[in-house]
Design a protein around this motif. Sequence first.
Motif, short mmCIF file in Angstrom:
data_model
loop_
_atom_site.label_atom_id
_atom_site.label_comp_id
_atom_site.label_asym_id
_atom_site.label_seq_id
_atom_site.Cartn_x
_atom_site.Cartn_y
_atom_site.Cartn_z
N HIS A 14 0.87 -1.08 -0.09
CA HIS A 14 0.04 -0.07 0.03
C HIS A 14 0.91 1.04 0.00
O HIS A 14 2.03 1.30 0.48
CB HIS A 14 -0.89 -0.06 1.47
CG HIS A 14 -2.01 1.13 1.33
ND1 HIS A 14 -3.15 0.68 0.37
CD2 HIS A 14 -2.04 2.20 1.91
CE1 HIS A 14 -3.88 1.78 0.49
NE2 HIS A 14 -3.31 2.86 1.55
N ILE A 15 0.36 2.54 -0.49
CA ILE A 15 1.18 3.62 -0.61
C ILE A 15 1.74 3.87 0.95
O ILE A 15 1.17 3.93 1.87
CB ILE A 15 0.23 4.87 -0.86
CG1 ILE A 15 0.13 4.57 -2.41
CG2 ILE A 15 0.77 6.05 -0.86
CD1 ILE A 15 -1.30 5.51 -2.88
N ASP A 16 3.00 4.18 1.03
CA ASP A 16 3.65 4.61 2.20
C ASP A 16 3.88 3.54 3.10
O ASP A 16 4.28 3.82 4.22
CB ASP A 16 2.66 5.57 3.37
CG ASP A 16 2.82 6.98 2.52
OD1 ASP A 16 3.91 7.17 1.90
OD2 ASP A 16 2.17 7.78 3.08
N GLY A 18 6.29 1.43 2.44
CA GLY A 18 7.65 1.35 2.32
C GLY A 18 8.32 0.64 1.20
O GLY A 18 9.44 0.10 1.31
N ASN A 133 7.11 -4.56 7.54
CA ASN A 133 7.95 -3.40 7.62
C ASN A 133 7.73 -2.50 8.98
O ASN A 133 6.82 -2.71 9.41
CB ASN A 133 7.95 -2.61 6.22
CG ASN A 133 9.04 -1.59 6.28
OD1 ASN A 133 10.13 -1.80 6.67
ND2 ASN A 133 8.94 -0.43 5.66
N LYS A 134 8.72 -1.64 8.99
CA LYS A 134 8.86 -0.56 10.25
C LYS A 134 8.52 -1.17 11.64
O LYS A 134 8.00 -0.79 12.52
CB LYS A 134 7.48 0.36 9.80
CG LYS A 134 7.43 0.81 8.51
CD LYS A 134 6.47 2.10 8.37
CE LYS A 134 6.44 2.57 7.01
NZ LYS A 134 5.65 3.85 6.67
N ASP A 136 10.59 -0.92 13.83
CA ASP A 136 11.44 -0.11 14.62
C ASP A 136 10.42 0.72 15.34
O ASP A 136 10.67 1.35 16.38
CB ASP A 136 12.38 0.59 13.89
CG ASP A 136 11.82 1.48 12.67
OD1 ASP A 136 11.78 2.63 12.85
OD2 ASP A 136 11.18 0.77 11.75
N SER A 164 13.02 -3.56 9.02
CA SER A 164 13.02 -2.01 9.03
C SER A 164 13.69 -1.50 7.81
O SER A 164 14.74 -1.67 7.85
CB SER A 164 13.38 -1.38 10.43
OG SER A 164 13.55 -0.08 9.84
N LYS A 166 13.87 1.22 7.15
CA LYS A 166 14.57 2.49 7.38
C LYS A 166 16.00 2.26 8.21
O LYS A 166 16.96 2.76 7.81
CB LYS A 166 13.66 3.20 8.38
CG LYS A 166 14.14 4.57 8.64
CD LYS A 166 13.06 5.36 9.53
CE LYS A 166 13.67 6.77 9.92
NZ LYS A 166 12.77 7.27 10.61
P1 GTP Z 1 4.89 5.48 -2.31
O1 GTP Z 1 6.20 5.50 -2.99
O2 GTP Z 1 4.21 6.57 -1.95
O3 GTP Z 1 4.10 4.37 -2.61
O4 GTP Z 1 5.40 4.94 -0.91
P2 GTP Z 1 6.29 3.64 -0.47
O5 GTP Z 1 5.09 2.39 -0.37
O6 GTP Z 1 7.21 3.45 -1.61
O7 GTP Z 1 6.87 4.01 0.85
P3 GTP Z 1 8.07 4.63 0.98
O8 GTP Z 1 9.44 3.70 1.02
O9 GTP Z 1 8.36 6.14 0.43
O10 GTP Z 1 8.13 5.02 2.75
C1 GTP Z 1 7.00 5.59 3.04
C2 GTP Z 1 7.51 6.49 4.34
O11 GTP Z 1 7.64 5.27 5.30
C3 GTP Z 1 8.55 7.26 4.26
O12 GTP Z 1 8.52 8.47 5.01
C4 GTP Z 1 9.83 6.14 4.76
O13 GTP Z 1 10.86 6.88 5.26
C5 GTP Z 1 9.18 5.43 6.01
N1 GTP Z 1 9.64 4.38 5.95
C6 GTP Z 1 9.80 3.37 5.32
N2 GTP Z 1 10.19 2.10 6.09
C7 GTP Z 1 10.10 2.41 7.29
C8 GTP Z 1 10.60 1.55 8.45
O14 GTP Z 1 11.20 0.50 8.34
N3 GTP Z 1 10.50 2.32 9.67
C9 GTP Z 1 10.16 3.47 9.72
N4 GTP Z 1 9.98 4.01 10.81
N5 GTP Z 1 9.70 4.16 8.58
C10 GTP Z 1 9.81 3.84 7.32
#
Ligand code: GTP
Length: 597
Positions: A14-16, A18, A133-134, A136, A164, A166
Amino acid sequence: TDLAHIRNFSIVAHIDHGKSTLADRLIHSTGTVTDREMKEQLLDSMDIERERGITIKAQTVRLEYKAKDGETYILNLIDTPGHVDFAYEVSRSMRAVEGSLLVVDASQGVEAQTLANVYQAIDADHEIVPVLNKIDLPAAEPDRVKEQIEDVIGIDAADAVMISAKTGVGIPDVLEAIVTRLPAPSGNRDAPLKAMLVDSWYDAYLGVVVLVRIKDGVLKKGDRIRMMANGTVHHVDRIGVFRPGMLTVDELGPGEIGFLTASIKQVRDTSVGDTITHEKKGCEAPLPGFKPSQPVVFCGLFPVDTAEFEDLRDAIEKLALNDASFSHEMETSAALGFGFRCGFLGLLHLEVIRDRLEREYDIDLITTAPSVIYQIHLTDGTTMEMHNPADMPEAVRVDHVEEPRIKATILVPDDYLGDVLKLCQDRRGIQLDLTYAGSRALVVYDLPLNEVVFDFYDRLKSVTKGYASFDYQITGYRTDNLVKMQILVNDEPVDALSTMVHRDRAETRGRVMCEKLKELIPQHMFKVPIQAAIGGRIIARETISALRKDVTAKCYGGDVSRKRKLLDKQKAGKKKMRQFGKVDIPQEAFISALKMD
Ligand code: GTP
């Protein structure tokens, strides 16, 4: 490379949740990019902008990974567009790979878009590795989300990889899981060439770049290839892979994913899902299931300033060259003059094109309300496809009307369930399913697309304070009691405000539209009646009372510059208006009048 050492996969998320962050991690941790390599690998002239252009469009990347078993594997990641409008493109990308990583944010859980895309992966017979994911985040609840993945999607999440993206925790486990849990591709090197056209885009330096997945046979530079959908033949002048910059290679064999260029001028000459083979000794049958992307949402685009029509034509033609799923034909409207009736894959697609026209080409546009395709069955036994309610034949000639329906999937926290059900019900929805996953409800509705294209998503977001997620797919056409409603301003029908409505709802809709228009259309020196009508029958009416005073009247004898300012303001406002008969209708009225809140 032999097939046993290739793994092809996509990331479903899903969007966001990661996806991009994980992809970046995979690229870096396999050492695919070092600064020096990046430079060596980029083709010809280095140009930051160009490099950007490539990485934005092609999130496809080839990784080399030395696994724990001591062997080196080629891992090909194909990016899939995340939005519902591009469902067909998603399904094609899925068919180009054998497995998926299902990335779910462990603090959020499964969302509607995750569901839609994971079902596509299941349809494509993927092996699916769940990745949480996430972890952390303090709010992460991996156990609950694992359970949810099993309950809602029905795949085993016991061995989900916890990461994670990140911080980098768990990334080596993802790479091992790709090698050990996803299957190797199959294919025959000695068979005639059979390659799937996965995606294509325009590159200012190289012309059209075509992303391909080789199923059988071998593709080499200099080959003459045939696109099986339209039979066109091209001479391949370059083949390569993304690491993630473009790196030319000598050949692409079975199981491999890469690009070709062949002096193709327009993206329009390539169709996603098509099969590419050699001109001579080609394969007999194309890959199954090819269908060109069809526009489903139509609207009129008119220049605010009629003098800009030719500019609009140029801009639309340029955009169309590189977007095969965007259609356009000229349209004239009594209210709006010359413009174009344009077709889009969905609302997001519409917004993207409209924004580009306004921003990149600097054209002020009037967009008429989006409409879907109706099948009009006439009394003489023939059927017509109608893209514009203004084209609706007279009622006596119409036997019945069919409209497209969708299956909508909505995930929503319990607290807002009632509001969501009411919204779907108000939009002529039929409930198909309602289940619970933890504290969230999974609602499936059959809805008319017509009721969704306009402001459904906005309404859904507002009634759920942004907590609902939504996805849909078109299921087919169904007959319903649909009629054309006209709006008359100052006793004349305004074609651009005609809409198709359900007869039972016509009066309510008509009343709301008249009230809205009364607010939106400024007062004139005379009374302006606004009416909604079906056939010749008026079903709702409002009147805008006549204006009494001149705006500048209050400045009599006073400050001249203030008076001039006011007049300038009037002029600027005028530009955004369309004179219709004697009445000025502001541009936003053509859209706002249809919103149903
Ligand atoms: P779109 O490109 O919009 O589809 O999103 P996406 O699914 O590719 O997500 P993206 O990788 O851009 O991550 C979305 C947000 O989550 C960003 O602000 C990242 O920094 C954050 N994020 C990604 N992985 C992690 C994680 O493991 N931990 C935390 N705390 N934040 C994360």
